[in-house]
Design a protein around this motif. Structure first.
Motif, mmCIF file in Angstrom:
data_model
loop_
_atom_site.group_PDB
_atom_site.id
_atom_site.type_symbol
_atom_site.label_atom_id
_atom_site.label_comp_id
_atom_site.label_asym_id
_atom_site.label_seq_id
_atom_site.Cartn_x
_atom_site.Cartn_y
_atom_site.Cartn_z
ATOM 1 N N ASN A 232 1.712 21.568 20.687
ATOM 2 C CA ASN A 232 2.002 23.002 20.810
ATOM 3 C C ASN A 232 3.124 23.431 19.861
ATOM 4 N N VAL A 233 4.124 22.565 19.710
ATOM 5 C CA VAL A 233 5.223 22.875 18.789
ATOM 6 C C VAL A 233 4.699 22.924 17.359
ATOM 7 N N LEU A 234 3.874 21.937 16.996
ATOM 8 C CA LEU A 234 3.283 21.917 15.659
ATOM 9 C C LEU A 234 2.439 23.163 15.411
ATOM 10 N N THR A 235 1.749 23.613 16.446
ATOM 11 C CA THR A 235 0.904 24.800 16.317
ATOM 12 C C THR A 235 1.733 26.034 16.001
ATOM 13 N N ILE B 34 1.321 33.221 22.199
ATOM 14 C CA ILE B 34 0.145 33.805 22.848
ATOM 15 C C ILE B 34 -1.104 33.024 22.455
ATOM 16 N N VAL B 35 -1.196 32.662 21.188
ATOM 17 C CA VAL B 35 -2.318 31.864 20.708
ATOM 18 C C VAL B 35 -2.340 30.506 21.408
ATOM 19 N N VAL B 36 -1.179 29.874 21.516
ATOM 20 C CA VAL B 36 -1.087 28.561 22.152
ATOM 21 C C VAL B 36 -1.486 28.639 23.623
ATOM 22 N N PHE B 37 -0.942 29.634 24.345
ATOM 23 C CA PHE B 37 -1.235 29.747 25.776
ATOM 24 C C PHE B 37 -2.678 30.181 26.041
ATOM 25 N N SER B 38 -3.340 30.712 25.022
ATOM 26 C CA SER B 38 -4.759 31.060 25.190
ATOM 27 C C SER B 38 -5.663 29.847 24.991
ATOM 28 N N GLY B 39 -5.083 28.719 24.601
ATOM 29 C CA GLY B 39 -5.865 27.484 24.509
ATOM 30 C C GLY B 39 -5.992 26.886 23.132
ATOM 31 N N THR B 40 -5.398 27.493 22.130
ATOM 32 C CA THR B 40 -5.483 26.971 20.765
ATOM 33 C C THR B 40 -4.289 26.084 20.480
ATOM 34 N N SER B 41 -4.535 24.821 20.120
ATOM 35 C CA SER B 41 -3.438 23.898 19.852
ATOM 36 C C SER B 41 -3.917 22.764 18.957
ATOM 37 N N ILE B 42 -3.010 22.262 18.152
ATOM 38 C CA ILE B 42 -3.305 21.087 17.324
ATOM 39 C C ILE B 42 -3.208 19.853 18.211
ATOM 40 N N GLU B 43 -4.285 19.108 18.300
ATOM 41 C CA GLU B 43 -4.315 17.931 19.162
ATOM 42 C C GLU B 43 -4.338 16.633 18.374
ATOM 43 N N ILE B 44 -5.061 16.633 17.254
ATOM 44 C CA ILE B 44 -5.131 15.442 16.407
ATOM 45 C C ILE B 44 -5.043 15.859 14.952
ATOM 46 N N LEU B 45 -4.613 14.934 14.120
ATOM 47 C CA LEU B 45 -4.595 15.147 12.680
ATOM 48 C C LEU B 45 -5.506 14.109 12.041
ATOM 49 N N SER B 46 -6.428 14.568 11.226
ATOM 50 C CA SER B 46 -7.289 13.618 10.530
ATOM 51 C C SER B 46 -6.511 13.009 9.376
ATOM 52 N N TRP B 47 -6.508 11.697 9.311
ATOM 53 C CA TRP B 47 -5.802 10.981 8.251
ATOM 54 C C TRP B 47 -6.582 9.690 7.967
ATOM 55 N N PRO B 48 -7.288 9.643 6.851
ATOM 56 C CA PRO B 48 -8.230 8.547 6.593
ATOM 57 C C PRO B 48 -7.595 7.169 6.571
ATOM 58 N N TRP B 49 -6.273 7.082 6.345
ATOM 59 C CA TRP B 49 -5.611 5.790 6.248
ATOM 60 C C TRP B 49 -5.004 5.334 7.572
ATOM 61 N N ALA B 50 -5.191 6.129 8.638
ATOM 62 C CA ALA B 50 -4.695 5.736 9.959
ATOM 63 C C ALA B 50 -5.781 4.978 10.710
ATOM 64 N N ILE C 196 -7.072 26.286 12.792
ATOM 65 C CA ILE C 196 -6.932 25.412 13.961
ATOM 66 C C ILE C 196 -8.171 25.500 14.843
ATOM 67 N N GLN C 197 -8.581 26.717 15.161
ATOM 68 C CA GLN C 197 -9.708 26.901 16.077
ATOM 69 C C GLN C 197 -10.994 26.320 15.504
ATOM 70 N N GLY C 198 -11.199 26.486 14.215
ATOM 71 C CA GLY C 198 -12.436 26.008 13.610
ATOM 72 C C GLY C 198 -12.453 24.522 13.402
ATOM 73 N N LEU C 199 -11.355 23.969 12.886
ATOM 74 C CA LEU C 199 -11.364 22.581 12.470
ATOM 75 C C LEU C 199 -11.131 21.608 13.610
ATOM 76 N N THR C 200 -10.410 22.013 14.644
ATOM 77 C CA THR C 200 -10.190 21.103 15.769
ATOM 78 C C THR C 200 -11.368 21.081 16.731
#
Length: 356
Positions: free
Chosen positions: A150-153, A122-138, A240-244
């Motif tokens: 969506n799976v990760l979420t 329900i959270v995912v279909f409402s628009g909340t999803s992990i799209e990127i991961l911050s990684w300083p060495w990438a 997720i909602q705050g940081l993304t």
């Protein structure tokens, strides 16, 4: 309502925290009566720390404080224009109902997981999803997760829901750790935005701290799965909602650091139980808080020690968000060095005792 809309936004944040705190303080005695009436009682057991029956489902007071405050205050900073906000509220209600029923009837793990996945979807279909991961060495400092977001979420939400539940082993432990994590997310969101997440984090922190006087050792009431699964679920979604949606590249990696205590403790528990060929849902005394108590540390000192560890993770998460990667990594490294050292030393001592 018009008066509230004209208030300085910082005052709105204070009101959100205070209102949630006050509601939870007032509702907790009623949640205790409700728990007794419906039979949500925790009876003494081998891994428990109490020798008398204790009312469960005190988490309903935390839920009441959070949801009432969120519905009242979040619209003042744009909450009602967001489908993600409704996804959080609806999902948290499902998690709370299932947790409440589990406190009464002891539902099967499979049934609990089913509804946790449903709430996460329900959270995912409402628009909340992990799209990127911050990684300083990438390259560019981020990793694009693409279609698996969506799976990760779902995995993140369900995993953290259970991680906080597993952590709820001593009076006031999960409540205090959730308070620290909420305050950490509140600070990060205050720096980077959006304002609605500051309100949600403030309301969650206020609700937890309002319940803590009733739950700290010696506890008068337990939050039960009603509260622990709600806290894990809500913290996962807020992270997720705050940081993304921050104005800088700050994503769920920061959330994983802030929530490092329940995440690492649960990860070690799962590995330990798989190695011992046990069900991952079968309780044991291998959790960090149990090991502290077994070493002779008092209940209160063990909980306060865990608060300190959680606070260090929270500081590390804030530093990571501010891109002070070295200091954040140093703090995490010290925690993990001490933690792993304790595990290895304890295992060595246990083997030595058995050989003798």
């Amino acid at each position: 309502m018009e008066f509230l809309r004209n208030l300085n936004i910082n005052i709105i944040y204070i009101i959100a925290f205070s209102l949630a705190f006050g509601i939870t303080v007032l509702v907790t005695p009623f949640s205790k009566k409700l728990a007794i009436k419906v039979g949500a009682i925790d009876h003494p057991k081998a891994l428990g720390v109490h020798d008398k029956p204790m009312p469960l489902a005190g988490g309903s007071a935390i839920v009441t404080g959070f949801i009432f405050t969120s519905l009242l205050i979040a619209p003042l900073v744009g909450g009602f224009i967001s489908m993600e906000f409704f996804g959080l509220i609806i999902g948290s209600i499902i998690i709370t109902i299932v947790g409440f029923l589990d406190d009464i009837y002891q539902l099967s793990p499979k049934l609990r997981i089913f509804f946790q996945i449903l709430a996460a979807l329900i959270v995912v279909f409402s628009g909340t999803s992990i799209e990127i991961l911050s990684w300083p060495w990438a390259n560019g400092g981020v990793i694009q997760v693409g279609s698996i977001g969506n799976v990760l979420t779902v995995l993140w939400i369900v995993g953290l829901t259970n991680a906080v539940n597993f952590l709820d082993g001593l009076d006031g432990l999960a409540t205090g750790v959730a308070s620290i994590a909420s305050l950490s997310f509140m600070i990060i969101s205050f720096i980077f935005g959006p304002p609605v997440i500051v309100v949600l984090a403030a309301a969650l922190a206020g609700s937890c701290l309002g319940f803590l006087p009733h739950n700290f050792n010696p506890a008068k009431i337990f939050m039960g799965d009603t509260g622990s699964t709600f806290l894990g679920f809500t913290l996962a979604v807020i992270s997720i909602q705050g940081l993304t949606k921050s104005y800088t590249v700050v994503t769920v990696i920061v959330g994983a650091i802030v929530l490092g205590l329940p995440i690492f403790d649960t990860s070690f528990a799962i590995i330990r139980r798989l190695v011992n060929k046990q069900s991952i849902y079968k309780g044991d005394r291998g959790h960090l808080h149990h090991r502290l108590v077994d070493k002779g540390i008092s209940h209160k000192r063990a909980v306060l020690t865990m608060y300190g560890v959680s606070g260090c993770f929270g500081i590390a998460g804030i530093l990571f968000a501010l891109k002070d990667f070295f200091l954040a990594s140093l703090i995490i490294g010290i925690i993990m060095f001490v933690w792993l050292g304790d595990i290895l030393y304890t295992n060595y001592q246990n083997k030595k005792i058995k050989s003798d």
